[in-house]
Design a protein around this motif. Structure first.
Motif, PDB file in Angstrom:
ATOM      1  N   GLY A  95      29.345  48.186  33.773  1.00  0.00           N
ATOM      2  CA  GLY A  95      30.548  47.183  34.321  1.00  0.00           C
ATOM      3  C   GLY A  95      29.853  46.258  35.529  1.00  0.00           C
ATOM      4  O   GLY A  95      29.990  45.251  35.592  1.00  0.00           O
ATOM      5  N   TRP A  96      28.366  46.802  36.004  1.00  0.00           N
ATOM      6  CA  TRP A  96      28.146  46.354  37.192  1.00  0.00           C
ATOM      7  C   TRP A  96      27.098  44.997  36.308  1.00  0.00           C
ATOM      8  O   TRP A  96      27.475  43.999  37.419  1.00  0.00           O
ATOM      9  N   TYR A  97      26.876  44.918  35.091  1.00  0.00           N
ATOM     10  CA  TYR A  97      26.057  43.745  34.656  1.00  0.00           C
ATOM     11  C   TYR A  97      27.400  42.687  34.011  1.00  0.00           C
ATOM     12  O   TYR A  97      26.895  41.522  34.329  1.00  0.00           O
ATOM     13  N   THR A  98      28.320  43.067  33.881  1.00  0.00           N
ATOM     14  CA  THR A  98      29.272  42.192  33.474  1.00  0.00           C
ATOM     15  C   THR A  98      30.018  41.228  35.103  1.00  0.00           C
ATOM     16  O   THR A  98      30.177  40.103  34.888  1.00  0.00           O
ATOM     17  N   ILE A  99      30.084  42.105  35.594  1.00  0.00           N
ATOM     18  CA  ILE A  99      30.869  41.846  36.868  1.00  0.00           C
ATOM     19  C   ILE A  99      29.765  40.404  37.781  1.00  0.00           C
ATOM     20  O   ILE A  99      30.007  39.871  38.083  1.00  0.00           O
ATOM     21  N   ARG A 100      28.268  41.012  37.129  1.00  0.00           N
ATOM     22  CA  ARG A 100      27.019  40.099  38.200  1.00  0.00           C
ATOM     23  C   ARG A 100      27.204  38.845  37.487  1.00  0.00           C
ATOM     24  O   ARG A 100      27.221  37.576  38.040  1.00  0.00           O
ATOM     25  N   ALA A 101      27.368  38.999  36.294  1.00  0.00           N
ATOM     26  CA  ALA A 101      28.086  38.031  35.117  1.00  0.00           C
ATOM     27  C   ALA A 101      28.634  37.166  35.768  1.00  0.00           C
ATOM     28  O   ALA A 101      28.711  35.652  35.220  1.00  0.00           O
ATOM     29  N   SER A 102      29.871  38.153  35.955  1.00  0.00           N
ATOM     30  CA  SER A 102      31.169  36.492  36.110  1.00  0.00           C
ATOM     31  C   SER A 102      30.298  36.067  37.576  1.00  0.00           C
ATOM     32  O   SER A 102      31.040  34.824  37.879  1.00  0.00           O
ATOM     33  N   LEU A 103      30.339  36.541  38.345  1.00  0.00           N
ATOM     34  CA  LEU A 103      29.620  35.921  39.851  1.00  0.00           C
ATOM     35  C   LEU A 103      28.595  34.753  39.459  1.00  0.00           C
ATOM     36  O   LEU A 103      28.778  33.718  40.609  1.00  0.00           O
ATOM     37  N   LEU A 104      27.649  35.190  38.654  1.00  0.00           N
ATOM     38  CA  LEU A 104      26.798  34.712  38.285  1.00  0.00           C
ATOM     39  C   LEU A 104      27.606  32.572  38.126  1.00  0.00           C
ATOM     40  O   LEU A 104      26.892  31.705  38.505  1.00  0.00           O
ATOM     41  N   ALA A 105      28.602  32.778  36.863  1.00  0.00           N
ATOM     42  CA  ALA A 105      28.881  32.192  36.412  1.00  0.00           C
ATOM     43  C   ALA A 105      29.158  30.882  37.215  1.00  0.00           C
ATOM     44  O   ALA A 105      29.952  30.126  37.602  1.00  0.00           O
ATOM     45  N   ASN A 106      30.954  32.016  38.360  1.00  0.00           N
ATOM     46  CA  ASN A 106      31.380  31.462  39.231  1.00  0.00           C
ATOM     47  C   ASN A 106      30.360  30.374  40.962  1.00  0.00           C
ATOM     48  O   ASN A 106      30.857  30.856  41.667  1.00  0.00           O
ATOM     49  N   ASN A 107      28.634  30.844  40.532  1.00  0.00           N
ATOM     50  CA  ASN A 107      27.968  30.546  41.734  1.00  0.00           C
ATOM     51  C   ASN A 107      28.675  31.845  43.039  1.00  0.00           C
ATOM     52  O   ASN A 107      28.194  30.940  43.856  1.00  0.00           O
ATOM     53  N   PHE A 108      28.291  33.045  42.632  1.00  0.00           N
ATOM     54  CA  PHE A 108      28.351  33.619  43.423  1.00  0.00           C
ATOM     55  C   PHE A 108      29.661  33.781  44.513  1.00  0.00           C
ATOM     56  O   PHE A 108      29.833  34.497  45.800  1.00  0.00           O
ATOM     57  N   ASP A 109      30.917  32.894  43.711  1.00  0.00           N
ATOM     58  CA  ASP A 109      31.720  32.928  45.135  1.00  0.00           C
ATOM     59  C   ASP A 109      32.451  34.437  44.169  1.00  0.00           C
ATOM     60  O   ASP A 109      33.058  34.544  42.885  1.00  0.00           O
ATOM     61  N   LEU A 110      33.029  35.093  45.423  1.00  0.00           N
ATOM     62  CA  LEU A 110      33.948  35.570  45.276  1.00  0.00           C
ATOM     63  C   LEU A 110      36.011  35.545  44.762  1.00  0.00           C
ATOM     64  O   LEU A 110      36.516  34.709  45.223  1.00  0.00           O
ATOM     65  N   PRO A 111      35.875  36.380  43.955  1.00  0.00           N
ATOM     66  CA  PRO A 111      36.577  36.828  43.141  1.00  0.00           C
ATOM     67  C   PRO A 111      38.542  36.659  44.271  1.00  0.00           C
ATOM     68  O   PRO A 111      38.166  37.563  44.679  1.00  0.00           O
ATOM     69  N   ILE A 112      39.820  36.547  44.308  1.00  0.00           N
ATOM     70  CA  ILE A 112      40.278  36.623  45.008  1.00  0.00           C
ATOM     71  C   ILE A 112      41.329  37.785  44.738  1.00  0.00           C
ATOM     72  O   ILE A 112      42.260  38.481  45.598  1.00  0.00           O
ATOM     73  N   THR A 113      41.151  37.760  43.448  1.00  0.00           N
ATOM     74  CA  THR A 113      42.091  38.903  42.458  1.00  0.00           C
ATOM     75  C   THR A 113      41.496  39.262  41.904  1.00  0.00           C
ATOM     76  O   THR A 113      40.933  39.020  41.059  1.00  0.00           O
ATOM     77  N   VAL A 114      41.561  41.025  41.480  1.00  0.00           N
ATOM     78  CA  VAL A 114      40.710  41.877  40.175  1.00  0.00           C
ATOM     79  C   VAL A 114      42.328  42.563  39.458  1.00  0.00           C
ATOM     80  O   VAL A 114      42.492  44.149  40.615  1.00  0.00           O
ATOM     81  N   THR A 115      42.457  42.969  38.410  1.00  0.00           N
ATOM     82  CA  THR A 115      42.704  43.483  37.956  1.00  0.00           C
ATOM     83  C   THR A 115      42.569  44.038  36.811  1.00  0.00           C
ATOM     84  O   THR A 115      42.310  43.598  35.295  1.00  0.00           O
ATOM     85  N   ALA A 116      42.493  45.383  36.499  1.00  0.00           N
ATOM     86  CA  ALA A 116      41.856  46.063  35.411  1.00  0.00           C
ATOM     87  C   ALA A 116      43.093  45.996  34.754  1.00  0.00           C
ATOM     88  O   ALA A 116      44.674  46.301  34.598  1.00  0.00           O
ATOM     89  N   PHE A 117      42.784  46.234  33.176  1.00  0.00           N
ATOM     90  CA  PHE A 117      43.296  45.973  31.913  1.00  0.00           C
ATOM     91  C   PHE A 117      44.160  47.797  32.075  1.00  0.00           C
ATOM     92  O   PHE A 117      43.189  48.769  32.228  1.00  0.00           O
ATOM     93  N   PRO A 118      45.631  47.645  31.586  1.00  0.00           N
ATOM     94  CA  PRO A 118      46.126  48.823  30.756  1.00  0.00           C
ATOM     95  C   PRO A 118      44.704  49.442  29.714  1.00  0.00           C
ATOM     96  O   PRO A 118      44.672  48.422  28.851  1.00  0.00           O
ATOM     97  N   GLY A 119      44.578  50.843  29.857  1.00  0.00           N
ATOM     98  CA  GLY A 119      43.624  51.338  28.549  1.00  0.00           C
ATOM     99  C   GLY A 119      42.251  51.583  29.356  1.00  0.00           C
ATOM    100  O   GLY A 119      42.022  52.112  28.407  1.00  0.00           O
ATOM    101  N   ALA A 120      42.432  51.798  30.430  1.00  0.00           N
ATOM    102  CA  ALA A 120      40.913  52.711  30.753  1.00  0.00           C
ATOM    103  C   ALA A 120      40.779  54.330  29.893  1.00  0.00           C
ATOM    104  O   ALA A 120      41.790  54.075  30.043  1.00  0.00           O
TER     105      ALA A 120
END
Lengths: 362, 362
Positions: free
Chosen positions: B189-214
């Motif tokens: 997951g670390w890598y995918t989060i890094r990818a999300s941040l990179l695509a967002n120019n390293f802006d932090l998201p304002i919300t994070v919501t896990a999907f049901p089914g972990a």
């Protein structure tokens, strides 16, 4: 030239999409265009001539009129979603088989009324989702059900977006609450939900939860949204649909042993062939600096365009009923209903602050 | 051969990943392996010889001992995550620069302590995320920031899964709560989060919501999960990570005008080159039977393996401090912290029935 074994299809409404499907009816070996209807005779005439309809095509100046045409076996109905429940039921009551554009209804309650009318009148109903009829799709299903190459599905992620221009976002029926009021969810989202269901062997999910961040227009029509789906045994899916982002259509299905990727699942890049990529037991080399078993691409030739394959399948089922006394097929309306159920659940979740919606018992 | 300008790196722990990074240190033109430590002299010796370390490499039989080695400028720390806070702080206090494996800590509070120790002692810290140093990544960022080819980001979807075998799922440190207790989220997951941040120019998201089914193991370690992220101006992301599904690593970033796809973003299919696919203003032909502006693929040659690029960048920053009196760089610890913040938020959401977590003020 029409032949005795060809199903005579009437086109009920002159939407843009009807141009593509008219060509498909012409291409399908077992179907022919018998008639076309619009709310004005002039519009129907002009549509017929600009789409190369044969001289013999009956031109109807009203929807009522085409319903009465005894030389029409079946109707293709590309009317706005909000009109489906009325006109599909009226068509069924006149004994016309129905090829119904998606989304099939504004909600599953409406669709159930349509299906009830079809059952009561012994007519076939099928929705206009073209990509599932592409010969590639059978190959995708083959891979997904292969316990050696794919294993058990763990997750399927699909998206469909396209960037509507200013005119689209202001005037298209797909952004109007009174017309195709399900917006991007009913249009683009429909395909992604169908992809999720197909990868899950058409099992219904047990929960549907929209992602925070859906975009609605000032009339409350969804322009962009996403959702996560769960199944009883731990399978999951995500969907994403949007009118606000560059044309993209992806399926990534990941199983215990294999992965499937499709990058053009709704409209293939080219009309004459369609590809997909698979891996099986992909892993890394010893130092984890490269892959072993990297992806391989497979290409499927498309002899008939996928929408003509769709018409051919619809006409085949109608022919079985008309010529051989068969009963209407239940598979296609069954998956239309499941798709609509999930559409409804995503909308319910968006409308209720992204609450988790249970599909048990629906 | 070590040169005066080479940064002398000590390898602190003999994890599998240290083999790959040892090779990378050897390949990086501005770094050299000066020492290696394990909890036993024998293990360190055997690791050094099986990885072709030069005779001159100092062998340490304890982590304490390598911290005292005056001929070590910097430490590569591949210890289990739960040990990071202790050993990274001790290393910083001894003036050693730190290349720290990911996830950087069990939570952001621990990482903040590490960063504080680094700042207090003027040492560089950087995490071991290799793919961002691949020359391809700069090309991805170039495309994503191109207002003509990509436009404004609307969504980025990324996933990383691999199928751990029975032994992995029972014995690997990544499934043990006391070791790499963040499981698939902290690892894949670390890598995918890094990818999300990179695509967002390293802006932090304002919300994070896990999907049901972990999926969690019996010790409560995450084996598989997903989440959706939102940003203030309507950008969204989804991530998915799993130890339970076939090796797959995808980024799909969709902007108003363009789309980027990467299918091997963490470990490229081949070591010597890496590709990605883009579309700009993709659309359909007139009858919507094929695409115009379909995807095109670009390939970037990788002169140095990405992990050697990472070591080179780390050693460059350390060299600036050591030789030119520069201050430690804040970019890399800054994005480590953001990545960890999102990891923490996904875990918090999973632990709290998939509740939406706000990142405001974090």
């Amino acid at each position: 030239m029409a032949t005795d074994t060809q199903i005579r299809i009437g086109v009920m409404g002159c939407a843009d999409i009807a141009r593509k499907v008219s060509r498909a009816i012409n291409l399908a070996p077992n179907a022919t265009i018998a008639a076309v209807a619009s709310r004005s005779l002039e519009k129907a005439k002009s549509f017929a001539s600009s789409n190369g309809y044969p001289q013999s095509t009956k031109i109807h100046g009203s929807y009522e009129s085409i319903l009465e045409d005894p030389e029409v076996d079946a109707l293709y109905v590309p009317l706005p979603t909000s009109l489906h429940v009325e006109w599909a039921i009226r068509a069924a009551e006149k004994g016309k088989h129905i090829l119904l554009e998606k989304p099939v209804a504004m909600n599953v309650a409406e669709f159930d009324k349509i299906v009830a009318a079809c059952e009561a009148n012994g007519v076939q109903i099928m929705d206009g989702t073209m990509w599932v009829h592409n010969p590639r799709t059978a190959k995708l299903q083959e891979f997904l059900s292969d316990s050696e190459r794919f294993g058990q599905l763990k997750t399927v992620q699909s998206c469909f977006s396209f960037a509507g221009d200013e005119d689209f976002l202001k005037n298209d029926i797909r952004v109007k609450p009174g017309l195709d009021g399900l917006g991007a969810l009913g249009d683009a989202g429909w395909y992604t939900i169908r992809a999720s269901l197909l990868a899950n062997n058409f099992d219904l999910p047990i929960t549907v939860t929209a992602f925070p961040g859906a975009v609605l227009n000032e009339s409350g029509v969804i322009l962009s949204c996403g959702a996560s789906l769960t199944w009883e045994d731990g399978r999951t899916a995500t969907i994403y649909c949007s009118f606000l982002a560059n044309l993209t259509m992806e399926i990534t299905a990941i199983g215990t042993k294999g992965t499937l990727r499709v990058h053009d699942f709704i409209i293939p890049f080219q009309e004459t062939e369609a590809s997909f990529t698979t891996t099986t037991k992909a892993w890394f080399n010893e130092l984890v600096t490269a892959w072993v078993n990297p992806p391989t691409e497979q290409t499927v030739e498309t002899e008939l365009p996928q929408e003509a394959c769709m018409v051919r399948e619809f006409a085949r089922l109608v022919g079985e009923i008309k010529n051989n006394g068969a009963k209407p097929d239940g598979f296609w309306p069954g998956i239309s209903r499941k798709t609509q159920l999930v559409v409804d659940a995503v909308k319910e979740s968006v409308d209720n602050n992204y609450q988790q919606i249970s599909l048990s018992g629906r």
